[in-house]
Write a protein that holds these residues in place. Sequence first.
Motif, PDB file in Angstrom:
ATOM      1  N   SER A   1     100.974-112.364-114.086  1.00 37.55           N
ATOM      2  CA  SER A   1     102.269-112.966-113.780  1.00 37.55           C
ATOM      3  C   SER A   1     102.041-114.392-113.327  1.00 37.55           C
ATOM      4  N   ASN A   2     103.094-115.170-113.310  1.00 38.05           N
ATOM      5  CA  ASN A   2     103.011-116.539-112.827  1.00 38.05           C
ATOM      6  C   ASN A   2     103.115-116.521-111.313  1.00 38.05           C
ATOM      7  N   ILE A   3     101.989-116.697-110.674  1.00 40.13           N
ATOM      8  CA  ILE A   3     101.921-116.585-109.229  1.00 40.13           C
ATOM      9  C   ILE A   3     101.930-117.970-108.617  1.00 40.13           C
ATOM     10  N   PRO A   4     102.846-118.265-107.699  1.00 41.93           N
ATOM     11  CA  PRO A   4     102.854-119.590-107.083  1.00 41.93           C
ATOM     12  C   PRO A   4     101.598-119.806-106.260  1.00 41.93           C
ATOM     13  N   SER A   5     101.145-121.050-106.196  1.00 41.86           N
ATOM     14  CA  SER A   5      99.952-121.358-105.429  1.00 41.86           C
ATOM     15  C   SER A   5     100.197-121.071-103.952  1.00 41.86           C
ATOM     16  N   PRO A   6      99.318-120.277-103.321  1.00 35.45           N
ATOM     17  CA  PRO A   6      99.503-119.977-101.902  1.00 35.45           C
ATOM     18  C   PRO A   6      99.243-121.204-101.045  1.00 35.45           C
ATOM     19  N   LYS A   7      99.840-121.203 -99.867  1.00 31.74           N
ATOM     20  CA  LYS A   7      99.701-122.323 -98.946  1.00 31.74           C
ATOM     21  C   LYS A   7      99.005-121.853 -97.671  1.00 31.74           C
ATOM     22  N   ALA A   8      98.326-122.782 -97.021  1.00 31.79           N
ATOM     23  CA  ALA A   8      97.743-122.482 -95.723  1.00 31.79           C
ATOM     24  C   ALA A   8      98.854-122.143 -94.734  1.00 31.79           C
ATOM     25  N   GLN A   9      98.578-121.195 -93.849  1.00 28.56           N
ATOM     26  CA  GLN A   9      99.588-120.741 -92.896  1.00 28.56           C
ATOM     27  C   GLN A   9      99.167-121.098 -91.481  1.00 28.56           C
ATOM     28  N   GLY A  10     100.142-121.467 -90.667  1.00 27.57           N
ATOM     29  CA  GLY A  10      99.860-121.717 -89.270  1.00 27.57           C
ATOM     30  C   GLY A  10      99.574-120.430 -88.531  1.00 27.57           C
ATOM     31  N   MET A  11      99.040-120.562 -87.329  1.00 24.58           N
ATOM     32  CA  MET A  11      98.682-119.372 -86.562  1.00 24.58           C
ATOM     33  C   MET A  11      99.937-118.663 -86.073  1.00 24.58           C
ATOM     34  N   SER A  12      99.955-117.364 -86.288  1.00 25.38           N
ATOM     35  CA  SER A  12     101.102-116.570 -85.875  1.00 25.38           C
ATOM     36  C   SER A  12     101.067-116.302 -84.376  1.00 25.38           C
ATOM     37  N   ALA A  13     102.213-115.956 -83.838  1.00 22.84           N
ATOM     38  CA  ALA A  13     102.306-115.621 -82.421  1.00 22.84           C
ATOM     39  C   ALA A  13     102.400-114.110 -82.272  1.00 22.84           C
ATOM     40  N   GLY A  14     101.929-113.612 -81.135  1.00 23.10           N
ATOM     41  CA  GLY A  14     102.058-112.192 -80.859  1.00 23.10           C
ATOM     42  C   GLY A  14     100.981-111.365 -81.535  1.00 23.10           C
ATOM     43  N   TRP A  15     101.093-110.061 -81.369  1.00 22.92           N
ATOM     44  CA  TRP A  15     100.117-109.118 -81.907  1.00 22.92           C
ATOM     45  C   TRP A  15     100.515-108.760 -83.337  1.00 22.92           C
ATOM     46  N   ASP A  16      99.675-109.117 -84.293  1.00 24.24           N
ATOM     47  CA  ASP A  16     100.023-108.917 -85.698  1.00 24.24           C
ATOM     48  C   ASP A  16      98.929-108.179 -86.458  1.00 24.24           C
ATOM     49  N   LYS A  17      98.211-107.290 -85.748  1.00 28.48           N
ATOM     50  CA  LYS A  17      97.099-106.572 -86.357  1.00 28.48           C
ATOM     51  C   LYS A  17      97.582-105.244 -86.953  1.00 28.48           C
ATOM     52  N   VAL A  18      96.724-104.654 -87.796  1.00 24.65           N
ATOM     53  CA  VAL A  18      97.054-103.351 -88.383  1.00 24.65           C
ATOM     54  C   VAL A  18      96.543-102.211 -87.506  1.00 24.65           C
ATOM     55  N   PHE A  19      95.988-102.531 -86.349  1.00 19.75           N
ATOM     56  CA  PHE A  19      95.477-101.540 -85.405  1.00 19.75           C
ATOM     57  C   PHE A  19      96.102-101.798 -84.035  1.00 19.75           C
TER      58      PHE A  19
END
Length: 368
Positions: free
Chosen positions: A41-59
């Motif tokens: 598929s035509n996938i848009p180029s990903p961009k760098a992301q800033g640091m997220s706030a809070g707990w964002d883990k899968v554990f």
Amino acid sequence: MNKQNSPENRAAQTSGPDLARRDLLKLTGAGVAALGVGSLSNIPSPKAQGMSAGWDKVFPRSESVDHQKVTLKNRYGITLSADLYQPKNRAGRRLAALAISGPFGAVKEQSSGLYAQTMAERGFITLAFDPSFTGESGGEPRNVASPDINTEDFSAAVDFLGLHPSVDRERIGVIGICGWGGMALNAVAVDKRVKAVAASTMYDMTRVMSRGYNDSVTLEQRTQTLEQLSRQRWQDAEKGTPAHGPVSLELKGGEPQFVVEYADYYKKPRGFHPRAINSNASWTLTTSLSFMNMPLLTYIAEIAPRPVLLIHGEQAHSRYFSETAYAAAAEPKELLIIPGANHTDLYDRVDMIPFDKLQSFFNQHLSA
């Protein structure tokens, strides 16, 4: 693993100058496991992301560990994003520390963070980081890997830990998971500041990308792959941005069992994270170029006399990577096979990951 269903055997059925991108990915050896499978598929180029706030883990978060988001720079000037975990009962003592990353295509909110938090519960200061060009770390273009730069990322993590006031810089170890297990071994071979290294469910990404699973890619197939990758560079140069492969692990049916196991981790609530390449994105099509003729583990014997611990699942399709690395490493070394475990069990199955062994190994070899 049933070689009849291996990515290489399936890729070998395709030939000719007009290979589709999906076929190209298969020919690179790591096409299914590292770069994913799915419809083009035509996938848009990903961009760098800033640091997220809070707990964002899968554990879940541990109540016995302090957590802090931090940044650091590697030797190439790329800013890495990381999670620093410290035991709450450290009482001003300088502690041993561990730099941790992996798997290939994952982010610090997944397996490496779980390892880091658990080892912090056991008395270590730990740093789980996103490698360059992925997750919340910097680097352009996005979603590309490099055996050189990603090896350097581990040494940059050692830089950070060695300057931290709570860390005893003479007691630093490294843990690499999956594809970053090979990077960890490569880093420690050259970085003499690291006193011990463990690799869990290790992949040698240069070996699998250049030679395929079980070294089954022929010279003709390798040459064909390099022809296609070289021509892809013209297309990328014309567009001014690299093309990306299909979204990872979008299963269509009939995939090998180990690919199903990858999807069960990355695409299910168990391990899905929106910033992970293997969960929600794809690598650049030319990612494998730098891996094709740069063997990561050439100097593994030079880790000695510092100890190496290799951990792998008994049922893992990738077990042979650790077995051959163990044979090439010098003493002191240990290969621990976990009964009944597959490759991804050692990502997050806390009843299978040998944390007691990791604790005793690093306690012994990072002792004051």
